[in-house]
Design an enzyme around this catalytic site. Structure first.
Site, short mmCIF file in Angstrom:
data_model
loop_
_atom_site.label_atom_id
_atom_site.label_comp_id
_atom_site.label_asym_id
_atom_site.label_seq_id
_atom_site.Cartn_x
_atom_site.Cartn_y
_atom_site.Cartn_z
N GLN A 25 -16.44 -14.91 8.85
CA GLN A 25 -16.37 -14.68 10.29
C GLN A 25 -17.29 -15.66 11.02
O GLN A 25 -18.45 -15.84 10.65
CB GLN A 25 -16.75 -13.22 10.60
N LYS A 69 -9.75 -6.29 11.35
CA LYS A 69 -9.05 -6.96 10.25
C LYS A 69 -8.91 -6.02 9.05
O LYS A 69 -7.85 -5.97 8.40
CB LYS A 69 -9.80 -8.25 9.87
N ASP A 108 -7.95 -18.56 6.74
CA ASP A 108 -8.31 -18.80 8.14
C ASP A 108 -8.00 -20.24 8.57
O ASP A 108 -8.05 -20.55 9.76
CB ASP A 108 -9.82 -18.56 8.29
N1 GUN Z 1 -14.26 -15.87 15.26
C1 GUN Z 1 -13.40 -15.75 16.32
N2 GUN Z 1 -12.12 -15.86 15.90
C2 GUN Z 1 -12.17 -16.05 14.56
C3 GUN Z 1 -11.17 -16.23 13.58
O1 GUN Z 1 -9.96 -16.24 13.83
N3 GUN Z 1 -11.63 -16.39 12.32
C4 GUN Z 1 -12.95 -16.39 12.01
N4 GUN Z 1 -13.30 -16.57 10.74
N5 GUN Z 1 -13.90 -16.24 12.89
C5 GUN Z 1 -13.51 -16.06 14.17
#
Ligand code: GUN
Length: 264
Positions: free
Chosen positions: A70, A26, A93
């Protein structure tokens, strides 16, 4: 237009190698797209109160337009309360309980929708003219993928069936799918014989399997047996390289939207 530089803060708790690698990807994407990114890392023994306080501090930073925590969080932390501390307008998100609640209800509009599901809908719309009336089968009911992608497909007027670990006669159900989405975390579980000829298959699984020929000792495979599926499906997303990059693209898009809204 003189948009401020969009800013994204990632919050990573603990040292799960898969989560670390997702967060690194990211940040790389932010560098490539001109988004300023802030990496905030905590050890897994951080208290609930301290983590909530840290997110509230980020919430007040005007240069930070998006906040991403995350997932999954280490055991012992209350995920729902933590997601609740992210302001709705910075919830890039789309996991804030209010955004998810709005997604689940007719006539309501979430400010953001979750990135992996949004990427899947983007891809499906590019590939097929309409999702209306299509039979979509979703394997998995997770908060991150299975449930929100089902809600988004429903909004596109697809007919959805959500399958999970207690579903009986799974191959019979998957065989009816025009669109099959696998998000269960089981390496190569979906066989070619489970797939309707001509179906579109979206493989969300990212599973590490041992591979002594690799320097890392492992390789990544999806939830679908890719070689078998290729023989039957009209299209299938590869692992790696399919849904993963789309998820990140959607996160960049959501961060840009958050910055644009903050500038109004
Ligand atoms: N864990 C797996 N995929 C994601 C996601 O798209 N966002 C977040 N925050 N955690 C994740």
């Amino acid at each position: 237009m003189n948009l401020p530089v969009p800013g994204l803060a990632t919050v990573l708790v603990g040292e799960d190698p898969a989560s670390q690698s997702y967060v690194r990807a990211k940040h790389r994407a932010c560098d490539e797209t001109g988004i300023k990114s802030y990496a905030i890392n905590y050890s897994e023994d951080i208290s609930q109160k301290k983590l909530e306080g840290a997110i509230s501090d980020l919430a007040h930073e005007p240069e930070i337009h998006g906040i991403l925590v995350q997932l999954p969080l280490p055991k012992g932390l209350d995920e729902e309360r933590i997601l609740n501390t992210i302001p709705l307008e910075k919830d890039v998100d789309g996991f804030h309980p209010i955004n998810i609640g709005r997604l689940a209800q007719k006539g309501r509009q979430p400010l953001f929708t979750p990135c992996t599901p949004s990427g899947i809908i983007y891809l499906l719309k590019k590939y097929t003219n309409t999702l209306e009336g299509k039979r979509a089968v979703i394997l998995g009911r997770s908060n991150i993928v299975g449930m929100p992608v089902s809600l988004l497909l429903l909004r596109e007027n697809a007919t959805i069936t959500i399958c999970h670990s207690r579903t009986k006669d799974l191959p019979l159900i998957t065989k009816e799918a025009d669109i099959l989405i696998a998000a269960i975390g089981r390496p190569k579980m979906v066989k070619g014989s489970w797939i309707k000829p001509g179906a579109v298959v979206i493989d969300v699984g990212v599973n590490r399997v041992e591979d002594s020929s690799k320097k890392s000792g492992y390789r990544l495979v999806g939830d679908v047996d890719f070689e078998e599926a290729l023989e039957v499906a009209s299209a299938i997303t590869p692992v790696p390289g399919g849904v993963g990059p789309l998820t990140i693209a959607m996160l960049m898009k959501n961060t840009l939207i958050a910055a644009e809204r903050a500038d109004k």
